[in-house]
Design a protein around this motif. Structure first.
Motif, PDB file in Angstrom:
ATOM      1  N   LYS A 137       0.876  -1.077  -0.068  1.00 31.00           N
ATOM      2  CA  LYS A 137       0.096  -0.098  -0.012  1.00 31.00           C
ATOM      3  C   LYS A 137       1.084   1.187   0.028  1.00 31.00           C
ATOM      4  N   SER A 138       0.804   2.052  -1.135  1.00 28.94           N
ATOM      5  CA  SER A 138       1.537   3.091  -1.164  1.00 28.94           C
ATOM      6  C   SER A 138       0.961   4.105  -2.037  1.00 28.94           C
ATOM      7  N   PHE A 139       2.048   4.950  -2.727  1.00 29.87           N
ATOM      8  CA  PHE A 139       1.405   6.075  -3.865  1.00 29.87           C
ATOM      9  C   PHE A 139       2.295   6.157  -4.688  1.00 29.87           C
ATOM     10  N   LEU A 140       1.943   6.870  -5.954  1.00 33.61           N
ATOM     11  CA  LEU A 140       2.896   7.179  -6.911  1.00 33.61           C
ATOM     12  C   LEU A 140       2.732   8.757  -7.053  1.00 33.61           C
ATOM     13  N   LEU A 141       3.842   9.340  -7.193  1.00 31.78           N
ATOM     14  CA  LEU A 141       3.874  10.719  -7.047  1.00 31.78           C
ATOM     15  C   LEU A 141       4.404  11.341  -8.599  1.00 31.78           C
ATOM     16  N   ALA A 142       3.809  12.442  -8.810  1.00 31.93           N
ATOM     17  CA  ALA A 142       3.938  13.301  -9.858  1.00 31.93           C
ATOM     18  C   ALA A 142       4.021  14.579  -9.271  1.00 31.93           C
ATOM     19  N   THR A 143       5.612  14.983  -9.617  1.00 30.65           N
ATOM     20  CA  THR A 143       5.933  16.536  -9.353  1.00 30.65           C
ATOM     21  C   THR A 143       5.517  17.439 -10.124  1.00 30.65           C
ATOM     22  N   LEU A 144       5.268  18.629  -9.725  1.00 31.98           N
ATOM     23  CA  LEU A 144       4.226  19.506 -10.499  1.00 31.98           C
ATOM     24  C   LEU A 144       5.287  20.950 -10.936  1.00 31.98           C
ATOM     25  N   ASP A 145       6.496  20.894 -10.543  1.00 32.48           N
ATOM     26  CA  ASP A 145       7.361  21.918 -11.049  1.00 32.48           C
ATOM     27  C   ASP A 145       7.260  22.288 -12.607  1.00 32.48           C
ATOM     28  N   GLY A 146       6.837  23.327 -12.874  1.00 33.41           N
ATOM     29  CA  GLY A 146       6.808  23.653 -14.153  1.00 33.41           C
ATOM     30  C   GLY A 146       5.561  22.899 -14.924  1.00 33.41           C
ATOM     31  N   VAL A 147       4.682  22.290 -14.397  1.00 36.18           N
ATOM     32  CA  VAL A 147       3.692  21.670 -15.135  1.00 36.18           C
ATOM     33  C   VAL A 147       2.415  22.394 -14.982  1.00 36.18           C
ATOM     34  N   LYS A 148       1.859  22.594 -16.210  1.00 33.17           N
ATOM     35  CA  LYS A 148       0.451  23.100 -16.366  1.00 33.17           C
ATOM     36  C   LYS A 148      -0.645  22.263 -16.296  1.00 33.17           C
ATOM     37  N   GLU A 149      -1.729  22.817 -16.120  1.00 40.53           N
ATOM     38  CA  GLU A 149      -3.071  21.899 -16.484  1.00 40.53           C
ATOM     39  C   GLU A 149      -3.228  21.325 -17.856  1.00 40.53           C
ATOM     40  N   GLY A 150      -3.256  20.271 -18.075  1.00 41.88           N
ATOM     41  CA  GLY A 150      -3.593  19.529 -19.468  1.00 41.88           C
ATOM     42  C   GLY A 150      -2.154  18.858 -19.766  1.00 41.88           C
ATOM     43  N   ASP A 151      -1.103  19.185 -19.087  1.00 40.64           N
ATOM     44  CA  ASP A 151       0.156  18.675 -19.213  1.00 40.64           C
ATOM     45  C   ASP A 151       0.197  17.031 -18.598  1.00 40.64           C
ATOM     46  N   THR A 152       1.089  16.259 -19.165  1.00 36.56           N
ATOM     47  CA  THR A 152       1.237  14.906 -18.643  1.00 36.56           C
ATOM     48  C   THR A 152       2.334  14.764 -17.959  1.00 36.56           C
ATOM     49  N   CYS A 153       2.613  14.113 -16.943  1.00 38.69           N
ATOM     50  CA  CYS A 153       3.665  13.675 -16.217  1.00 38.69           C
ATOM     51  C   CYS A 153       4.016  12.271 -16.670  1.00 38.69           C
ATOM     52  N   GLU A 154       4.884  12.120 -17.233  1.00 37.94           N
ATOM     53  CA  GLU A 154       5.253  10.700 -17.827  1.00 37.94           C
ATOM     54  C   GLU A 154       6.157   9.900 -17.074  1.00 37.94           C
ATOM     55  N   ASP A 155       5.834   8.468 -17.138  1.00 41.07           N
ATOM     56  CA  ASP A 155       6.526   7.327 -16.328  1.00 41.07           C
ATOM     57  C   ASP A 155       6.754   7.689 -14.892  1.00 41.07           C
ATOM     58  N   ARG A 156       5.804   7.956 -14.218  1.00 40.12           N
ATOM     59  CA  ARG A 156       5.986   8.008 -12.728  1.00 40.12           C
ATOM     60  C   ARG A 156       5.817   6.799 -12.367  1.00 40.12           C
ATOM     61  N   ARG A 157       6.956   6.386 -11.355  1.00 42.91           N
ATOM     62  CA  ARG A 157       7.067   4.905 -11.158  1.00 42.91           C
ATOM     63  C   ARG A 157       6.515   4.447  -9.792  1.00 42.91           C
ATOM     64  N   PHE A 158       6.111   3.276  -9.911  1.00 44.64           N
ATOM     65  CA  PHE A 158       5.481   2.782  -8.640  1.00 44.64           C
ATOM     66  C   PHE A 158       6.041   1.079  -8.585  1.00 44.64           C
ATOM     67  N   ASP A 159       6.179   0.640  -7.429  1.00 45.23           N
ATOM     68  CA  ASP A 159       6.531  -0.628  -7.555  1.00 45.23           C
ATOM     69  C   ASP A 159       5.722  -1.814  -6.657  1.00 45.23           C
ATOM     70  N   PHE A 160       5.599  -2.907  -6.924  1.00 42.59           N
ATOM     71  CA  PHE A 160       4.620  -3.695  -6.172  1.00 42.59           C
ATOM     72  C   PHE A 160       5.263  -5.132  -6.326  1.00 42.59           C
ATOM     73  N   PRO A 161       4.805  -5.925  -5.145  1.00 43.58           N
ATOM     74  CA  PRO A 161       5.509  -7.440  -5.265  1.00 43.58           C
ATOM     75  C   PRO A 161       5.060  -8.232  -6.401  1.00 43.58           C
ATOM     76  N   ARG A 162       5.961  -9.081  -6.567  1.00 45.18           N
ATOM     77  CA  ARG A 162       5.438 -10.220  -7.836  1.00 45.18           C
ATOM     78  C   ARG A 162       4.403 -11.034  -7.764  1.00 45.18           C
ATOM     79  N   THR A 163       4.168 -11.157  -6.065  1.00 44.39           N
ATOM     80  CA  THR A 163       3.085 -11.820  -5.944  1.00 44.39           C
ATOM     81  C   THR A 163       1.843 -11.131  -6.030  1.00 44.39           C
TER      82      THR A 163
END
Length: 176
Positions: A137-163
C-alpha cells in the motif's frame, strides 16, 4: 461605520469567491478494470535434466530459471483528487528487471487541475495477492514544478511485489 460595513461585505464576498472555486469535478469518478501482463525473467526454476548426475565428478548443476508471464488486474478511476489537484492516469506499463526486490510500474499522469505545487500529485494504490490480502500500500508521485493544467507527467514509477495479482488505484489519503 458605513465604510467598515462595506469593507466587511467586500471581504466576505472575496472569501466566498475563493471557497466557490473548486477544482474537483462535479460528476463522481467512474472505475475501469484492465489486465496488464509483464515478463518475470526469474519466474520459476527449471528442473535439472534427468540424465545428469550432480554427484558425478564432484560438480553440480547451476540453477536455471524460466521466464513466466504474470497477469495483473488494474482498477483505475476516471480521476483522482489530492489536495485540490486533479489528475487521471492515461496509461500504465508493467515490467520486471529481475534484479530489484519488486516489479515496477510506470504510469502517465495527466493533470486536469493543479492545486498546491509543493505537495505534488499523489495517487494511492493498493496491491493484493491471489488470496485478496494486501501485499503493498503506497502511492505514486507526480512532481508539479513547471507543469501546467493539461500536461502529462510521464513514467511516474511505482513498485509492487511479484505476488500481486490486482492493483487498485485510489485517492491518496495521508496516514494520521
Amino acid at each position: 461605520m458605513k465604510s467598515a460595513l462595506c469593507l466587511f461585505l467586500v471581504l466576505v464576498t472575496v472569501t466566498l469567491c475563493f471557497f466557490g472555486c473548486s477544482n474537483i469535478p462535479d460528476e463522481p469518478a467512474t472505475t475501469d478494470t484492465m489486465v496488464q501482463s509483464y515478463v518475470n525473467p526469474y519466474g520459476e526454476t527449471a528442473a535439472p535434466p534427468v540424465n545428469v548426475d550432480p554427484t558425478e565428478g564432484g560438480t553440480t548443476m547451476p540453477v536455471q530459471y524460466v521466464e513466466t508471464v504474470n497477469n495483473v488486474e488494474l482498477v483505475m478511476s476516471s480521476y483522482y483528487v489530492y489536495k485540490n489537484s486533479v489528475a487521471k492516469i492515461t496509461s500504465v506499463e508493467l515490467e520486471d528487471d529481475g534484479f530489484s526486490v519488486n516489479a515496477d510500474g510506470y504510469a502517465d499522469v495527466e493533470m486536469t487541475a493543479i492545486g498546491s505545487r509543493k505537495e505534488g500529485m499523489r495517487i494511492g494504490y493498493t496491491a493484493f495477492d491471489e488470496n485478496g490480502e494486501i501485499v503493498r500500500k503506497s502511492f505514486l508521485l507526480a512532481t508539479l514544478d513547471g507543469v501546467k493544467e493539461g500536461d502529462t507527467c510521464e513514467d511516474r514509477r511505482f513498485d509492487f511485489p511479484r505476488t500481486a495479482v490486482k492493483i487498485v488505484f485510489h485517492n491518496y489519503v495521508e496516514a494520521k
